[in-house]
Write a protein that holds these residues in place. Structure first.
Motif, PDB file in Angstrom:
ATOM      1  N   PHE A  50     -14.155   0.307   1.626  1.00 28.57           N
ATOM      2  CA  PHE A  50     -12.804   0.347   1.040  1.00 28.57           C
ATOM      3  C   PHE A  50     -11.793  -0.322   1.968  1.00 28.57           C
ATOM      4  N   CYS A  51     -11.848   0.037   3.258  1.00 24.79           N
ATOM      5  CA  CYS A  51     -10.849  -0.509   4.195  1.00 24.79           C
ATOM      6  C   CYS A  51     -10.966  -2.026   4.298  1.00 24.79           C
ATOM      7  N   TRP A  52     -12.210  -2.544   4.386  1.00 25.18           N
ATOM      8  CA  TRP A  52     -12.376  -3.991   4.491  1.00 25.18           C
ATOM      9  C   TRP A  52     -11.955  -4.688   3.201  1.00 25.18           C
ATOM     10  N   ASN A  53     -12.300  -4.072   2.082  1.00 24.98           N
ATOM     11  CA  ASN A  53     -11.898  -4.690   0.809  1.00 24.98           C
ATOM     12  C   ASN A  53     -10.382  -4.675   0.668  1.00 24.98           C
ATOM     13  N   ASP A  54      -9.736  -3.613   1.101  1.00 24.99           N
ATOM     14  CA  ASP A  54      -8.285  -3.505   0.972  1.00 24.99           C
ATOM     15  C   ASP A  54      -7.586  -4.482   1.907  1.00 24.99           C
TER      16      ASP A  54
ATOM     17  N   PHE B 216      -9.273  -7.954  -1.193  1.00 25.14           N
ATOM     18  CA  PHE B 216      -8.164  -7.846  -2.151  1.00 25.14           C
ATOM     19  C   PHE B 216      -6.815  -7.816  -1.426  1.00 25.14           C
ATOM     20  N   LYS B 217      -6.761  -8.442  -0.246  1.00 24.73           N
ATOM     21  CA  LYS B 217      -5.551  -8.367   0.602  1.00 24.73           C
ATOM     22  C   LYS B 217      -4.286  -8.747  -0.182  1.00 24.73           C
ATOM     23  N   ASP B 218      -4.353  -9.822  -0.940  1.00 17.53           N
ATOM     24  CA  ASP B 218      -3.153 -10.284  -1.661  1.00 17.53           C
ATOM     25  C   ASP B 218      -2.695  -9.254  -2.692  1.00 17.53           C
ATOM     26  N   LEU B 219      -3.652  -8.593  -3.357  1.00 22.50           N
ATOM     27  CA  LEU B 219      -3.288  -7.606  -4.385  1.00 22.50           C
ATOM     28  C   LEU B 219      -2.803  -6.317  -3.737  1.00 22.50           C
ATOM     29  N   ALA B 220      -3.518  -5.885  -2.688  1.00 23.14           N
ATOM     30  CA  ALA B 220      -3.119  -4.645  -1.996  1.00 23.14           C
ATOM     31  C   ALA B 220      -1.719  -4.809  -1.412  1.00 23.14           C
ATOM     32  N   GLY B 221      -1.412  -6.053  -0.997  1.00 23.13           N
ATOM     33  CA  GLY B 221      -0.095  -6.316  -0.382  1.00 23.13           C
ATOM     34  C   GLY B 221       1.055  -6.070  -1.353  1.00 23.13           C
ATOM     35  N   GLN B 222       0.736  -6.038  -2.663  1.00 19.00           N
ATOM     36  CA  GLN B 222       1.808  -5.809  -3.649  1.00 19.00           C
ATOM     37  C   GLN B 222       1.916  -4.339  -4.033  1.00 19.00           C
TER      38      GLN B 222
ATOM     39  N   LYS C  72       2.145  -1.326  -1.644  1.00 18.15           N
ATOM     40  CA  LYS C  72       2.090  -0.949  -0.219  1.00 18.15           C
ATOM     41  C   LYS C  72       2.189   0.553   0.051  1.00 18.15           C
ATOM     42  N   SER C  73       2.673   1.366  -0.913  1.00 23.78           N
ATOM     43  CA  SER C  73       2.955   2.766  -0.567  1.00 23.78           C
ATOM     44  C   SER C  73       1.669   3.527  -0.258  1.00 23.78           C
ATOM     45  N   VAL C  74       1.815   4.591   0.564  1.00 21.63           N
ATOM     46  CA  VAL C  74       0.655   5.412   0.949  1.00 21.63           C
ATOM     47  C   VAL C  74       0.016   6.028  -0.294  1.00 21.63           C
ATOM     48  N   GLY C  75       0.875   6.468  -1.226  1.00 22.41           N
ATOM     49  CA  GLY C  75       0.362   7.072  -2.463  1.00 22.41           C
ATOM     50  C   GLY C  75      -0.559   6.100  -3.202  1.00 22.41           C
ATOM     51  N   GLN C  76      -0.126   4.825  -3.276  1.00 22.68           N
ATOM     52  CA  GLN C  76      -0.942   3.813  -3.972  1.00 22.68           C
ATOM     53  C   GLN C  76      -2.246   3.585  -3.204  1.00 22.68           C
ATOM     54  N   TRP C  77      -2.180   3.613  -1.857  1.00 24.68           N
ATOM     55  CA  TRP C  77      -3.401   3.426  -1.040  1.00 24.68           C
ATOM     56  C   TRP C  77      -4.399   4.551  -1.332  1.00 24.68           C
ATOM     57  N   VAL C  78      -3.899   5.781  -1.319  1.00 26.01           N
ATOM     58  CA  VAL C  78      -4.773   6.940  -1.568  1.00 26.01           C
ATOM     59  C   VAL C  78      -5.379   6.861  -2.979  1.00 26.01           C
ATOM     60  N   LYS C  79      -4.533   6.467  -3.958  1.00 24.02           N
ATOM     61  CA  LYS C  79      -5.012   6.355  -5.349  1.00 24.02           C
ATOM     62  C   LYS C  79      -6.126   5.315  -5.414  1.00 24.02           C
ATOM     63  N   ARG C  80      -5.940   4.188  -4.700  1.00 26.63           N
ATOM     64  CA  ARG C  80      -6.979   3.142  -4.696  1.00 26.63           C
ATOM     65  C   ARG C  80      -8.258   3.675  -4.068  1.00 26.63           C
ATOM     66  N   PHE C  81      -8.110   4.445  -2.970  1.00 26.84           N
ATOM     67  CA  PHE C  81      -9.292   4.961  -2.273  1.00 26.84           C
ATOM     68  C   PHE C  81     -10.060   5.937  -3.179  1.00 26.84           C
ATOM     69  N   VAL C  82      -9.354   6.819  -3.866  1.00 24.00           N
ATOM     70  CA  VAL C  82      -9.994   7.788  -4.777  1.00 24.00           C
ATOM     71  C   VAL C  82     -10.705   7.039  -5.907  1.00 24.00           C
ATOM     72  N   LYS C  83      -9.994   6.052  -6.497  1.00 26.08           N
ATOM     73  CA  LYS C  83     -10.618   5.274  -7.580  1.00 26.08           C
ATOM     74  C   LYS C  83     -11.850   4.537  -7.069  1.00 26.08           C
ATOM     75  N   PHE C  84     -11.746   3.978  -5.862  1.00 27.39           N
ATOM     76  CA  PHE C  84     -12.875   3.243  -5.275  1.00 27.39           C
ATOM     77  C   PHE C  84     -14.082   4.169  -5.151  1.00 27.39           C
ATOM     78  N   ASN C  85     -13.816   5.396  -4.677  1.00 29.79           N
ATOM     79  CA  ASN C  85     -14.894   6.392  -4.554  1.00 29.79           C
ATOM     80  C   ASN C  85     -15.530   6.674  -5.915  1.00 29.79           C
TER      81      ASN C  85
ATOM     82  N   LYS D 106     -10.514  -4.993 -11.979  1.00 29.97           N
ATOM     83  CA  LYS D 106      -9.762  -4.775 -13.223  1.00 29.97           C
ATOM     84  C   LYS D 106      -9.089  -3.413 -13.296  1.00 29.97           C
ATOM     85  N   LEU D 107      -9.613  -2.415 -12.564  1.00 23.39           N
ATOM     86  CA  LEU D 107      -9.038  -1.071 -12.717  1.00 23.39           C
ATOM     87  C   LEU D 107      -8.397  -0.557 -11.447  1.00 23.39           C
ATOM     88  N   ASN D 108      -8.696  -1.200 -10.317  1.00 22.37           N
ATOM     89  CA  ASN D 108      -8.212  -0.647  -9.056  1.00 22.37           C
ATOM     90  C   ASN D 108      -7.206  -1.570  -8.379  1.00 22.37           C
ATOM     91  N   TRP D 109      -7.670  -2.690  -7.820  1.00 23.02           N
ATOM     92  CA  TRP D 109      -6.718  -3.592  -7.134  1.00 23.02           C
ATOM     93  C   TRP D 109      -6.091  -4.518  -8.158  1.00 23.02           C
TER      94      TRP D 109
END
Ligand code: GDD
Ligand code: MN
Length: 411
Positions: free
Chosen positions: A327-331, A335-341, A343-356, A402-405
């Motif tokens: 997850f960390c490497w992909n983020d 998907f650096k360009d998408l994650a960069g848009q 940025k909030s911690v809440g969005q990071w956590v949501k992405r991590f949960v979805k990734f799991n 399509k569903l996460n980043w």
């Protein structure tokens, strides 16, 4: 029997083809909004009042509202006709020989004079105020704009867990069956959107069930897409007409769109992001190394930690550490360009949960495919495992993209 001076509009018939603007029989205008209704007599009055108040102010006489009612037993068409007495921009179609949300919308668009055509539900679950933002995106150059529950500012007020699961499950199924259509927006299930008439005019439409947005995305000439976040409201009166039937129709509709997928992909130029996929694959490989290393550290008595934990416990922890690594490497990389848009911690956590969740679904799929290939097709276990890993890597990549980043490109 209520006598109305306002007459019902004639219900268009024949093929589901929207005429070009210069061929319409009615007064052209800028924006036509269609409201499909079935048993909404307790909602339609308030709905029309709110819409007219909003659009009169913003668009004066450059808009029209067309209610398309499928001869509701609660006579919604009559209530709408009564309201139209006071609201000159409102017109009503009463369909007595046809039934279905998607075709009702197309019939409404066929009768419309708008350069821009849109749809909104008739039960106030789609907040009318969002219309102005949607129109703003069209004015800014979008061909198609959809109100989404899955982008910033979006959400669902009160839907039970089952309905959320069914809605997301339907989206997932759509991403597998017709990815080039369903993958174009973050909320393909949304019934609240608008587009330029020229994107659909002259195209023979053939939807099934509810998903008119997919019909437009799959068959329309649509390049620029925009999305606006909205919160799907709780229904105040009446009930949803969604039944199991709608899910069967949905799958049938996807299969029909899929057969046209190849054409629409060519038309809509959706190249497969090979560079990003290779990075995703590389990160996946690093995850295998991390998984093995952690498994050794926890399970082997010879490891520097000397814990010698049980295999299952060690494996579960090793997998989770590997998932966190991936997850960390992909983020940070894939998907650096998408994650960069986002940025909030809440969005990071949501992405991590979805990734799991997506990886866990992938694991289940992996076991299923492995068994299918080994037991049903008699393929060697190791070859079958390798094939399963390749297929699931594609799955994990596509669903995460399509569903996460995800951010809508034009936005
Ligand atoms: N004319 C016509 N004919 N209208 C219909 C029919 C029909 O057969 N079935 C439903 N409608 C109307 C309803 O009266 C309402 O105005 C609108 O279509 C949506 O129907 P609901 O039954 O309220 O759908 P929902 O709230 O469960 O789901 C809606 O929201 C979802 C999330 O955005 C729909 O828009 C779904 O398509 C969407 O996925
Ligand atoms: Mn509804």
């Amino acid at each position: 029997m209520v006598l109305n001076s306002v007459q019902l509009l004639e219900n268009p018939s024949g093929a589901l083809v929207i005429p070009e603007l210069d061929a319409v029989m009615v007064q052209p205008c800028y924006f036509s909004l269609v409201i499909p209704t079935f048993n909404e007599s307790r909602n339609i009055g308030a709905m029309l009042q709110r819409l007219v108040a909003l659009l009169d102010e913003a668009y004066a006489d450059r808009y029209e509202i067309i209610v398309v009612d499928d001869d509701s037993p609660d006579r919604t068409w009559e209530v709408a006709l009564g309201a139209a007495e006071q609201l000159p921009r409102v017109r009503v179609i009463r369909r007595q020989t046809e039934r279905g949300l998607a075709t009702a919308v197309i019939r409404g668009w066929q009768a419309a004079g708008g350069e821009v055509i849109g749809v909104i539900d008739g039960d106030l679950q789609h907040p009318p105020e969002v219309l102005l933002q949607l129109l703003g995106e069209i004015d800014a150059g979008a061909d198609f704009v959809i109100a989404s529950r899955h982008v910033e500012g979006g959400g669902i007020s009160e839907w039970g867990f089952v309905r959320r699961l069914l809605s997301r499950g339907a989206q997932l199924l759509g991403l597998v069956i017709a990815p080039t259509v369903v993958g174009r927006v973050s909320d393909p299930m949304s019934g609240y959107f608008m587009l330029r008439r020229r994107a659909l005019a002259g195209v023979e439409l053939n939807p099934k069930g509810y998903k008119i947005s997919l019909e437009a995305l799959g068959r329309g000439r649509i390049d620029r897409i925009a999305e606006v976040g909205y919160v799907f409201q709780e229904r105040q009166a009446g009930e949803s007409k969604v039944t199991a039937r709608q899910y069967v129709d949905y799958i049938h509709h996807l299969l029909k769109l899929r057969s046209r997928g190849r054409v629409s992909r060519m038309r809509n130029q959706i190249p497969f992001p090979i560079g990003r996929f290779l990075r995703f694959g590389f990160v996946g490989l690093s995850g295998v190394v991390v998984d093995m290393a952690v498994l050794y550290l926890l399970h082997s008595a010879a490891s520097p930690l000397g814990l010698a934990w049980g295999l299952t416990r060690s494996k579960i922890i090793a997998s989770e550490v590997a998932i966190l690594n991936n997850f960390c490497w992909n983020d940070r990389w894939t998907f650096k360009d998408l994650a960069g848009q986002q940025k909030s911690v809440g969005q990071w956590v949501k992405r991590f949960v979805k990734f799991n969740l997506i990886c866990l679904l992938g694991l289940t799929l992996n076991v299923l495919i492995l068994n299918l290939l080994f037991n049903l097709f008699g393929i060697n276990a190791y070859v079958a495992n390798l094939l399963a890993i390749v297929i699931v890597t594609f799955w994990n990549f596509w669903i995460n993209l399509k569903l996460n980043w995800r951010v809508t490109s034009s936005k």
